[in-house]
Write a protein that holds these residues in place. Sequence first.
Motif, PDB file in Angstrom:
ATOM      1  N   ASP A 205      42.546   5.881  11.628  1.00 14.33           N
ATOM      2  CA  ASP A 205      42.188   4.474  11.470  1.00 14.33           C
ATOM      3  C   ASP A 205      40.941   4.127  12.280  1.00 14.33           C
ATOM      4  O   ASP A 205      40.121   3.299  11.850  1.00 14.33           O
ATOM      5  N   GLU A 206      40.803   4.730  13.449  1.00 13.43           N
ATOM      6  CA  GLU A 206      39.605   4.482  14.264  1.00 13.43           C
ATOM      7  C   GLU A 206      38.360   5.054  13.605  1.00 13.43           C
ATOM      8  O   GLU A 206      37.276   4.459  13.680  1.00 13.43           O
ATOM      9  N   ILE A 207      38.498   6.209  12.952  1.00 12.49           N
ATOM     10  CA  ILE A 207      37.363   6.779  12.219  1.00 12.49           C
ATOM     11  C   ILE A 207      36.972   5.860  11.071  1.00 12.49           C
ATOM     12  O   ILE A 207      35.777   5.598  10.839  1.00 12.49           O
ATOM     13  N   VAL A 208      37.963   5.341  10.346  1.00  5.92           N
ATOM     14  CA  VAL A 208      37.697   4.427   9.240  1.00  5.92           C
ATOM     15  C   VAL A 208      36.969   3.184   9.742  1.00  5.92           C
ATOM     16  O   VAL A 208      35.973   2.745   9.156  1.00  5.92           O
ATOM     17  N   SER A 209      37.430   2.621  10.833  1.00  2.00           N
ATOM     18  CA  SER A 209      36.791   1.431  11.399  1.00  2.00           C
ATOM     19  C   SER A 209      35.362   1.737  11.841  1.00  2.00           C
ATOM     20  O   SER A 209      34.447   0.929  11.629  1.00  2.00           O
ATOM     21  N   PHE A 210      35.165   2.893  12.432  1.00  4.19           N
ATOM     22  CA  PHE A 210      33.838   3.298  12.890  1.00  4.19           C
ATOM     23  C   PHE A 210      32.868   3.373  11.709  1.00  4.19           C
ATOM     24  O   PHE A 210      31.723   2.913  11.788  1.00  4.19           O
ATOM     25  N   LEU A 211      33.312   3.956  10.596  1.00  5.62           N
ATOM     26  CA  LEU A 211      32.452   4.101   9.428  1.00  5.62           C
ATOM     27  C   LEU A 211      32.251   2.779   8.698  1.00  5.62           C
ATOM     28  O   LEU A 211      31.214   2.548   8.078  1.00  5.62           O
TER      29      LEU A 211
ATOM     30  N   ASP B 112      23.533   1.508   5.536  1.00  5.47           N
ATOM     31  CA  ASP B 112      23.130   1.773   4.154  1.00  5.47           C
ATOM     32  C   ASP B 112      24.203   2.453   3.322  1.00  5.47           C
ATOM     33  O   ASP B 112      24.136   2.430   2.094  1.00  5.47           O
ATOM     34  N   SER B 113      25.179   3.064   3.976  1.00  7.94           N
ATOM     35  CA  SER B 113      26.096   3.921   3.237  1.00  7.94           C
ATOM     36  C   SER B 113      27.564   3.606   3.488  1.00  7.94           C
ATOM     37  O   SER B 113      28.227   2.982   2.665  1.00  7.94           O
ATOM     38  N   THR B 114      28.084   4.040   4.620  1.00  3.70           N
ATOM     39  CA  THR B 114      29.542   4.094   4.763  1.00  3.70           C
ATOM     40  C   THR B 114      30.222   2.736   4.753  1.00  3.70           C
ATOM     41  O   THR B 114      31.396   2.637   4.372  1.00  3.70           O
ATOM     42  N   GLN B 115      29.529   1.662   5.154  1.00  7.17           N
ATOM     43  CA  GLN B 115      30.193   0.348   5.131  1.00  7.17           C
ATOM     44  C   GLN B 115      30.525  -0.099   3.711  1.00  7.17           C
ATOM     45  O   GLN B 115      31.374  -0.971   3.510  1.00  7.17           O
ATOM     46  N   TYR B 116      29.873   0.497   2.713  1.00  8.01           N
ATOM     47  CA  TYR B 116      30.095   0.097   1.323  1.00  8.01           C
ATOM     48  C   TYR B 116      31.139   0.951   0.604  1.00  8.01           C
ATOM     49  O   TYR B 116      31.470   0.674  -0.550  1.00  8.01           O
ATOM     50  N   LEU B 117      31.646   1.980   1.265  1.00  8.29           N
ATOM     51  CA  LEU B 117      32.622   2.839   0.617  1.00  8.29           C
ATOM     52  C   LEU B 117      33.984   2.151   0.542  1.00  8.29           C
ATOM     53  O   LEU B 117      34.325   1.318   1.384  1.00  8.29           O
ATOM     54  N   SER B 118      34.750   2.537  -0.450  1.00  6.70           N
ATOM     55  CA  SER B 118      36.081   1.956  -0.619  1.00  6.70           C
ATOM     56  C   SER B 118      37.003   2.398   0.509  1.00  6.70           C
ATOM     57  O   SER B 118      36.760   3.429   1.164  1.00  6.70           O
ATOM     58  N   ASP B 119      38.062   1.638   0.730  1.00 12.56           N
ATOM     59  CA  ASP B 119      39.040   2.026   1.745  1.00 12.56           C
ATOM     60  C   ASP B 119      39.635   3.392   1.433  1.00 12.56           C
ATOM     61  O   ASP B 119      39.852   4.202   2.343  1.00 12.56           O
ATOM     62  N   ASP B 120      39.897   3.640   0.161  1.00 13.97           N
ATOM     63  CA  ASP B 120      40.459   4.938  -0.215  1.00 13.97           C
ATOM     64  C   ASP B 120      39.528   6.080   0.173  1.00 13.97           C
ATOM     65  O   ASP B 120      39.975   7.104   0.704  1.00 13.97           O
TER      66      ASP B 120
END
Length: 454
Positions: free
Chosen positions: A270-276, A296-304
């Motif tokens: 979960d911390e990795i997900v939040s970081f990205l 530019d990239s990871t903030q736009y990726l889906s939660d999945d």
Amino acid sequence: MKPRIVSMIVIAASALALLLAIPTGIDFIQRTHAQTFVARIDTRDPTLIAKGEYLAKAADCAGCHTAPPGGVSGKAPLHPSAPFAGGLPMGSPFGTIWSSNITPDPIAGIGRYSYDDFERAVRKGVAPGNRRLYPAMPYPSFAKINDDDLLALYAYFMHGVAPVSKAAPHTTLPFPFNQRWALAFWSFAFASDKVFLPQASRSAQGNRGAYLVQSLGHCGACHTPRGPAYEERGYDEHSQRYLTGGTNDHWFAPNLTGDQGAGLGRISQDEIVSFLRRGHGGGLVTFGSMVQVVEDSTQYLSDDDLHAIALYLKSLPARVSSGHFDARSPIGLKSVRALDTGNVELPGAGVYQSFCARCHKTNGMGETLRYPRLAGNPVVLSASADSLVRLLIEGGEAPHTQTGPEPDKMPPFAGKLTDLEMARVLTFVRVAWGNDASPVTSRDVGRVRRALGR
């Protein structure tokens, strides 16, 4: 060496380069398949273009192929807002490599590319006319992109991106690195052309994460060390060096394996997900070139997809261990007491108290969603301190994201601290609060400072 022998070597090398450049039977079959594949698809389909836009974000194409609004190093911007128009300089051991214009302009960009041209450039690093691309373009990773995703990317760049008619600066490296034909040998020796294959030992989510990390995300381009030929020391987890940390443009991209010190062993999924997603996670804050990756990239990726990436990264075993953390360490407790009581006789403690403690706190825990913790921070524990040195010299700023907090800035200290003072405070940080990492010398600081011209 006799001239005749030299001539024979040159002729043999040229012949091999020619053979490598000539399409083989396999190439012909692959191209015929690609042409048949794309002929069945409407590349103007809005759904396909939207998918390509998402994949372009996953691949962070804008991160390299879009120059910042104010230009670079005093150069005027190519266009007030020119996504994918190139013009971003990338430092390499061989000189500056300028990113190219990948908009659909027919002259300055890739508007005349067929799908076959696009596929060869992305997967094999060969532009039309058999012009070899420098491996700053991560085609060894992009070779793993599957056919469906590559076609969606082609549809997006042909029909979803505005053309920009200005050419990007031309890359001019010194001899012998300007001999692009020699890159045929490099590709033959180091680059794979195999599309990603899911593994039965992984779940569907784990395979999705592996695919994103290894192909579109090309995480290894920064986080895997490179060899003497600038080759990545592995392109998947079967290599012992894959994602164990690498230096690029004086930033050290940290170890992403399960190492408990300088890796992700103590960082949760979960911390990795939040970081990205937000640039903040587990008390860590994005820095350096990773700021642009998040923006530019990871903030736009889906939660999945973010959870799939985190799952895959957490599955990687600990490799290339460096640095340790023990919050109960006697030395660590001594450093906390020294800062709390104002007894700053330890080398570097006084500098930390004066310049760092206000944000990072005397206990080294920083402030949630504002300032990163230094206690147990994997970057602080890394074998290389280059990122810490560069941050201290130049300062930094957290990323601007849609869901994260307002970014805070770290000021530069190049004009306030000497090389010796920087070395001492970084050494203090790397042994305080239970951290246990190698010291930083004034020579280390001076090397980075000279490289940055600061």
